[in-house]
Design a protein around this motif. Sequence first.
Motif, PDB file in Angstrom:
ATOM      1  N   GLY A   1       5.047  -8.907  13.147  1.00 32.48           N
ATOM      2  CA  GLY A   1       4.687  -7.916  12.161  1.00 32.48           C
ATOM      3  C   GLY A   1       3.914  -6.793  12.823  1.00 32.48           C
ATOM      4  O   GLY A   1       4.359  -5.650  12.863  1.00 32.48           O
ATOM      5  N   ILE A   2       2.762  -7.152  13.401  1.00 33.43           N
ATOM      6  CA  ILE A   2       1.900  -6.153  14.038  1.00 33.43           C
ATOM      7  C   ILE A   2       1.313  -6.706  15.332  1.00 33.43           C
ATOM      8  O   ILE A   2       1.283  -7.916  15.565  1.00 33.43           O
TER       9      ILE A   2
ATOM     10  N   PRO B   1      12.663  -5.124  10.642  1.00 37.73           N
ATOM     11  CA  PRO B   1      11.444  -4.513  10.095  1.00 37.73           C
ATOM     12  C   PRO B   1      11.702  -4.067   8.666  1.00 37.73           C
ATOM     13  O   PRO B   1      12.782  -3.550   8.352  1.00 37.73           O
TER      14      PRO B   1
ATOM     15  N   PRO C   1      10.778  -1.775   5.191  1.00 40.35           N
ATOM     16  CA  PRO C   1      10.261  -0.433   4.932  1.00 40.35           C
ATOM     17  C   PRO C   1       8.958  -0.432   4.156  1.00 40.35           C
ATOM     18  O   PRO C   1       8.579  -1.433   3.537  1.00 40.35           O
ATOM     19  N   PHE C   2       8.296   0.713   4.176  1.00 44.16           N
ATOM     20  CA  PHE C   2       7.100   0.927   3.358  1.00 44.16           C
ATOM     21  C   PHE C   2       7.102   2.374   2.896  1.00 44.16           C
ATOM     22  O   PHE C   2       7.786   3.229   3.469  1.00 44.16           O
TER      23      PHE C   2
ATOM     24  N   GLU D   1       0.812  -2.388   6.282  1.00 43.06           N
ATOM     25  CA  GLU D   1       0.922  -3.230   7.466  1.00 43.06           C
ATOM     26  C   GLU D   1       2.402  -3.557   7.640  1.00 43.06           C
ATOM     27  O   GLU D   1       3.062  -3.976   6.691  1.00 43.06           O
ATOM     28  N   GLN D   2       2.925  -3.343   8.835  1.00 42.54           N
ATOM     29  CA  GLN D   2       4.346  -3.595   9.062  1.00 42.54           C
ATOM     30  C   GLN D   2       4.706  -5.048   8.720  1.00 42.54           C
ATOM     31  O   GLN D   2       4.043  -5.984   9.160  1.00 42.54           O
ATOM     32  N   ARG D   3       5.741  -5.209   7.911  1.00 44.48           N
ATOM     33  CA  ARG D   3       6.258  -6.538   7.558  1.00 44.48           C
ATOM     34  C   ARG D   3       7.681  -6.674   8.083  1.00 44.48           C
ATOM     35  O   ARG D   3       8.357  -5.676   8.398  1.00 44.48           O
ATOM     36  N   SER D   4       8.170  -7.915   8.157  1.00 48.74           N
ATOM     37  CA  SER D   4       9.515  -8.121   8.690  1.00 48.74           C
ATOM     38  C   SER D   4      10.239  -9.241   7.956  1.00 48.74           C
ATOM     39  O   SER D   4       9.644  -9.993   7.172  1.00 48.74           O
TER      40      SER D   4
ATOM     41  N   ASP E   1       4.420  -7.101   1.421  1.00 51.91           N
ATOM     42  CA  ASP E   1       3.170  -6.354   1.361  1.00 51.91           C
ATOM     43  C   ASP E   1       2.400  -6.653   0.074  1.00 51.91           C
ATOM     44  O   ASP E   1       2.942  -7.191  -0.898  1.00 51.91           O
TER      45      ASP E   1
ATOM     46  N   HIS F   1       5.284  -0.750  -1.824  1.00 48.58           N
ATOM     47  CA  HIS F   1       5.962  -1.240  -0.624  1.00 48.58           C
ATOM     48  C   HIS F   1       6.909  -2.396  -0.958  1.00 48.58           C
ATOM     49  O   HIS F   1       8.035  -2.452  -0.450  1.00 48.58           O
TER      50      HIS F   1
ATOM     51  N   GLN G   1      10.871  -3.195  -0.115  1.00 47.11           N
ATOM     52  CA  GLN G   1      11.173  -4.328   0.763  1.00 47.11           C
ATOM     53  C   GLN G   1      12.182  -5.293   0.157  1.00 47.11           C
ATOM     54  O   GLN G   1      13.062  -5.803   0.860  1.00 47.11           O
TER      55      GLN G   1
END
Length: 260
Positions: A97-98, A122, A124-125, A132-135, A157, A162, A166
Amino acid sequence: MKSFILSFCLAIFCLLNFQKSNAQEVLKVMTYNIHHANPPAKPDVIDLEAIAEVIRQQSPDLVALQEIDINTKRNGGVDQANKLAELTGMYAFFSKGIDFEGGEYGIAILSKYKIISSERFPLPFKEGLKAEQRSLAVIKVKLANKKELYFACTHLDLKDEHRMLQVVEINKILANRKLPVILAGDFNFKASNPAMAIMEQHFTRSCISNCAPTIPDDKPTSEIDFVFLKKGSKLKVTSHLVINDVHASDHLPVIVTYKY
């Protein structure tokens, strides 16, 4: 007498083969947000063995894990995904993720079956809104009965703006796959959230009514951890269970059993 012995042996043979056949037709999956193996009652403790024991006790075939640390400072530089695979005798796939504290933080999948392929997407947001980047992690496996399927894990998220993007993206990625797809994870929304209606355009929850809450671990009040099956699959839910009195994380693990 010989006829009796022959009949008896034949009956035992048929029973063993029936049991073996049934075992091959059952698939047990788990989703578990492990809070980087930090028990809520012990703020400064990392107890990965406690998480592994929860998994071993349930003996799932596939596990979706969220909040995984890989070589971070707070967990002592441990690759939690591969360590859990070692402790449970399973294969692992990690999806970042991060970057976090000198390592990585994200989600992972454990599988009793050898992983044929693995993918990371990955999610989107909304532009201009902190995120925070999610996957989305996806693996393909071949089960004991030689059938193949996709198993996916995600952790969405906290913000609705977000999450709506997603879930739409997850549907785009998974909805048209020809094989059965099981999707599990921490979705950070309740069943009443509009995002659920989007998910259910292509997926069916393992529990629809009177479903047990999954968070917090001590006095659970909310269900935000779900297991979904892509519509059109021949898999059928035979049981859905939230494991109570487990305090290795702030979430409770969800166990779903399917049968072909």
